[in-house]
Design a protein around this motif. Structure first.
Motif, PDB file in Angstrom:
ATOM      1  N   LYS A   1       0.800  -1.280  -0.013  1.00 28.39           N
ATOM      2  CA  LYS A   1       0.107   0.018   0.119  1.00 28.39           C
ATOM      3  C   LYS A   1       0.896   1.145   0.128  1.00 28.39           C
ATOM      4  CE  LYS A   1      -3.812  -2.066   2.280  1.00 28.39           C
ATOM      5  NZ  LYS A   1      -4.787  -2.104   3.770  1.00 28.39           N
ATOM      6  N   ALA A   2       0.628   2.297  -0.606  1.00 25.50           N
ATOM      7  CA  ALA A   2       1.377   3.599  -0.824  1.00 25.50           C
ATOM      8  C   ALA A   2       0.626   4.597   0.241  1.00 25.50           C
ATOM      9  CB  ALA A   2       1.211   4.109  -2.094  1.00 25.50           C
ATOM     10  N   TYR A   3       1.721   5.170   0.737  1.00 30.45           N
ATOM     11  CA  TYR A   3       1.139   6.092   1.748  1.00 30.45           C
ATOM     12  C   TYR A   3       1.762   7.630   1.444  1.00 30.45           C
ATOM     13  CZ  TYR A   3       0.021   2.381   4.724  1.00 30.45           C
ATOM     14  OH  TYR A   3      -0.701   1.205   5.385  1.00 30.45           O
ATOM     15  N   LEU A   4       1.156   8.479   1.448  1.00 32.27           N
ATOM     16  CA  LEU A   4       1.453  10.000   0.993  1.00 32.27           C
ATOM     17  C   LEU A   4       0.828  10.931   2.034  1.00 32.27           C
ATOM     18  CD1 LEU A   4       2.331  11.513  -1.737  1.00 32.27           C
ATOM     19  CD2 LEU A   4       0.067  11.627  -2.258  1.00 32.27           C
ATOM     20  N   GLY A   5       1.714  11.909   2.248  1.00 31.03           N
ATOM     21  CA  GLY A   5       1.247  13.000   3.129  1.00 31.03           C
ATOM     22  C   GLY A   5       2.242  14.262   3.060  1.00 31.03           C
ATOM     23  N   THR A   6       1.806  15.134   3.901  1.00 37.16           N
ATOM     24  CA  THR A   6       2.439  16.387   3.912  1.00 37.16           C
ATOM     25  C   THR A   6       2.587  17.204   2.792  1.00 37.16           C
ATOM     26  OG1 THR A   6       4.886  15.686   3.686  1.00 37.16           O
ATOM     27  CG2 THR A   6       3.946  15.684   6.005  1.00 37.16           C
ATOM     28  N   GLY A   7       3.340  18.039   2.611  1.00 37.53           N
ATOM     29  CA  GLY A   7       3.620  18.951   1.177  1.00 37.53           C
ATOM     30  C   GLY A   7       3.240  20.370   1.580  1.00 37.53           C
TER      31      GLY A   7
ATOM     32  N   ASP B   1      -1.834  16.566   6.140  1.00 34.65           N
ATOM     33  CA  ASP B   1      -2.973  15.335   5.914  1.00 34.65           C
ATOM     34  C   ASP B   1      -1.966  14.026   5.541  1.00 34.65           C
ATOM     35  OD1 ASP B   1      -2.548  16.894   3.689  1.00 34.65           O
ATOM     36  OD2 ASP B   1      -4.332  16.206   2.598  1.00 34.65           O
ATOM     37  N   PHE B   2      -2.719  13.102   5.611  1.00 32.11           N
ATOM     38  CA  PHE B   2      -1.820  11.723   5.391  1.00 32.11           C
ATOM     39  C   PHE B   2      -2.919  10.689   4.626  1.00 32.11           C
ATOM     40  CE2 PHE B   2       0.477   7.911   6.675  1.00 32.11           C
ATOM     41  CZ  PHE B   2       1.613   8.105   5.828  1.00 32.11           C
ATOM     42  N   TRP B   3      -2.430  10.162   3.812  1.00 34.61           N
ATOM     43  CA  TRP B   3      -3.409   9.169   2.920  1.00 34.61           C
ATOM     44  C   TRP B   3      -2.910   7.923   2.835  1.00 34.61           C
ATOM     45  CZ3 TRP B   3      -8.294  11.228   1.011  1.00 34.61           C
ATOM     46  CH2 TRP B   3      -8.384  12.445   1.522  1.00 34.61           C
ATOM     47  N   VAL B   4      -3.539   6.759   2.442  1.00 33.46           N
ATOM     48  CA  VAL B   4      -3.213   5.359   1.919  1.00 33.46           C
ATOM     49  C   VAL B   4      -4.067   5.385   0.758  1.00 33.46           C
ATOM     50  CG1 VAL B   4      -4.856   4.208   3.362  1.00 33.46           C
ATOM     51  CG2 VAL B   4      -2.747   3.190   2.611  1.00 33.46           C
ATOM     52  N   TYR B   5      -3.229   4.790  -0.391  1.00 31.02           N
ATOM     53  CA  TYR B   5      -3.753   4.214  -1.457  1.00 31.02           C
ATOM     54  C   TYR B   5      -3.525   2.702  -1.571  1.00 31.02           C
ATOM     55  CZ  TYR B   5      -4.517   3.040  -6.398  1.00 31.02           C
ATOM     56  OH  TYR B   5      -5.038   2.616  -7.433  1.00 31.02           O
ATOM     57  N   ASP B   6      -4.667   1.977  -1.651  1.00 27.16           N
ATOM     58  CA  ASP B   6      -5.096   0.636  -1.637  1.00 27.16           C
ATOM     59  C   ASP B   6      -5.129   0.226  -3.047  1.00 27.16           C
ATOM     60  OD1 ASP B   6      -5.480  -2.246  -1.894  1.00 27.16           O
ATOM     61  OD2 ASP B   6      -6.409  -2.077   0.070  1.00 27.16           O
ATOM     62  N   PRO B   7      -3.926  -0.391  -4.020  1.00 20.96           N
ATOM     63  CA  PRO B   7      -4.207  -0.729  -5.389  1.00 20.96           C
ATOM     64  C   PRO B   7      -5.339  -1.876  -5.784  1.00 20.96           C
ATOM     65  CG  PRO B   7      -2.053  -1.484  -4.697  1.00 20.96           C
ATOM     66  CD  PRO B   7      -2.592  -0.688  -3.574  1.00 20.96           C
TER      67      PRO B   7
ATOM     68  N   ASN C   1      -8.181   0.131  -5.616  1.00 22.28           N
ATOM     69  CA  ASN C   1      -8.137   1.406  -6.361  1.00 22.28           C
ATOM     70  C   ASN C   1      -8.907   2.533  -5.729  1.00 22.28           C
ATOM     71  OD1 ASN C   1      -7.405   3.055  -8.525  1.00 22.28           O
ATOM     72  ND2 ASN C   1      -9.336   2.595  -9.674  1.00 22.28           N
ATOM     73  N   ALA C   2      -8.302   2.562  -4.314  1.00 19.49           N
ATOM     74  CA  ALA C   2      -9.216   3.709  -3.712  1.00 19.49           C
ATOM     75  C   ALA C   2      -8.196   4.400  -2.688  1.00 19.49           C
ATOM     76  CB  ALA C   2     -10.190   2.798  -2.696  1.00 19.49           C
ATOM     77  N   TRP C   3      -8.365   5.585  -2.350  1.00 19.06           N
ATOM     78  CA  TRP C   3      -7.641   6.144  -1.355  1.00 19.06           C
ATOM     79  C   TRP C   3      -8.310   6.375  -0.040  1.00 19.06           C
ATOM     80  CZ3 TRP C   3      -2.777   8.061  -1.826  1.00 19.06           C
ATOM     81  CH2 TRP C   3      -2.178   8.307  -3.271  1.00 19.06           C
ATOM     82  N   GLN C   4      -7.921   6.458   1.116  1.00 22.83           N
ATOM     83  CA  GLN C   4      -8.436   6.621   2.507  1.00 22.83           C
ATOM     84  C   GLN C   4      -7.525   7.734   3.110  1.00 22.83           C
ATOM     85  OE1 GLN C   4      -8.695   3.258   4.866  1.00 22.83           O
ATOM     86  NE2 GLN C   4      -9.599   4.200   6.506  1.00 22.83           N
ATOM     87  N   GLN C   5      -8.260   8.585   3.730  1.00 26.52           N
ATOM     88  CA  GLN C   5      -7.510   9.427   4.470  1.00 26.52           C
ATOM     89  C   GLN C   5      -7.383   9.069   6.139  1.00 26.52           C
ATOM     90  OE1 GLN C   5      -9.040  13.697   4.814  1.00 26.52           O
ATOM     91  NE2 GLN C   5      -7.234  14.187   5.734  1.00 26.52           N
ATOM     92  N   LEU C   6      -6.170   9.186   6.358  1.00 32.04           N
ATOM     93  CA  LEU C   6      -5.649   8.425   7.709  1.00 32.04           C
ATOM     94  C   LEU C   6      -5.414   9.629   8.835  1.00 32.04           C
ATOM     95  CD1 LEU C   6      -3.106   6.044   6.127  1.00 32.04           C
ATOM     96  CD2 LEU C   6      -5.436   5.593   6.949  1.00 32.04           C
TER      97      LEU C   6
END
Length: 177
Positions: free
Chosen positions: A9-15, A25-31, A34-39
């Motif tokens: 799973k891909a995790y993305l945040g800050t910026g 904010d911080f997010w995870v992508y589940d391939p 095919n969905a993003w979820q805010q964490l």
């Protein structure tokens, strides 16, 4: 923003939102879905130009620049099972932004960046001892905003800027040697 991968799973945040507003904010992508979820929001100060890496089953975010231009060196661990952030040992080098980081095995690594001057020092983070260890400096010139990827347990670093000039050299780091 920064990102890392844990268990497929891909995790993305800050910026930065493009309007010079720093984010946490911080997010995870589940391939598979095919969905993003805010964490849970990132645990530290909102920032851009930070470093993210995964090591030993957790994610880490360190360094960067806050909304008033302060360079940062605090380090935060993200536990994907508990969806929690915990502050760990501050980065061992100078506070900076524009560095690159990567994880190989159970260790994290950080190099390059800008602390008022371009840098090429090289650091290893060991989550089991919560310590940053200075390693031999990266080859080539000092730089900011390089790119890095890991393939077959080796890190490959390319490009960036050195004192306002673009560089296009390519380096490999093998932790076993």
């Amino acid at each position: 923003a920064v990102g890392f991968v844990i268990n497929g799973k891909a995790y993305l945040g800050t910026g930065d939102d493009g309007q010079q507003n720093k984010m946490k904010d911080f997010w995870v992508y589940d391939p598979k879905l095919n969905a993003w979820q805010q964490l849970a929001d990132f645990g530290g100060t909102a920032r851009s130009s930070a470093v993210g890496f995964a090591a030993a089953g957790n994610g880490y975010i360190t360094t960067g620049e806050d909304s008033i231009g302060n360079k940062l060196k605090d380090t935060w661990k993200y536990n994907p099972t508990a969806n929690t952030w915990t502050r760990v040992a501050d980065f061992g080098g100078s506070a900076r932004f524009g560095a690159v980081g990567f994880g190989i095995g159970d260790k994290g690594y950080l190099t390059t960046g800008y602390d008022g001057r371009d840098l090429k020092d090289f650091w290893e983070y060991d989550p089991s001892s919560d310590q940053w260890i200075s390693k031999i400096s990266m080859g080539g010139s000092k730089r900011i905003y390089a790119s890095v990827f890991v393939l077959d347990n080796k890190a490959y670093l390319f490009g960036g800027g050195d004192n306002g000039s673009l560089v296009d050299d390519f380096w490999v780091y093998d932790p076993s040697t």
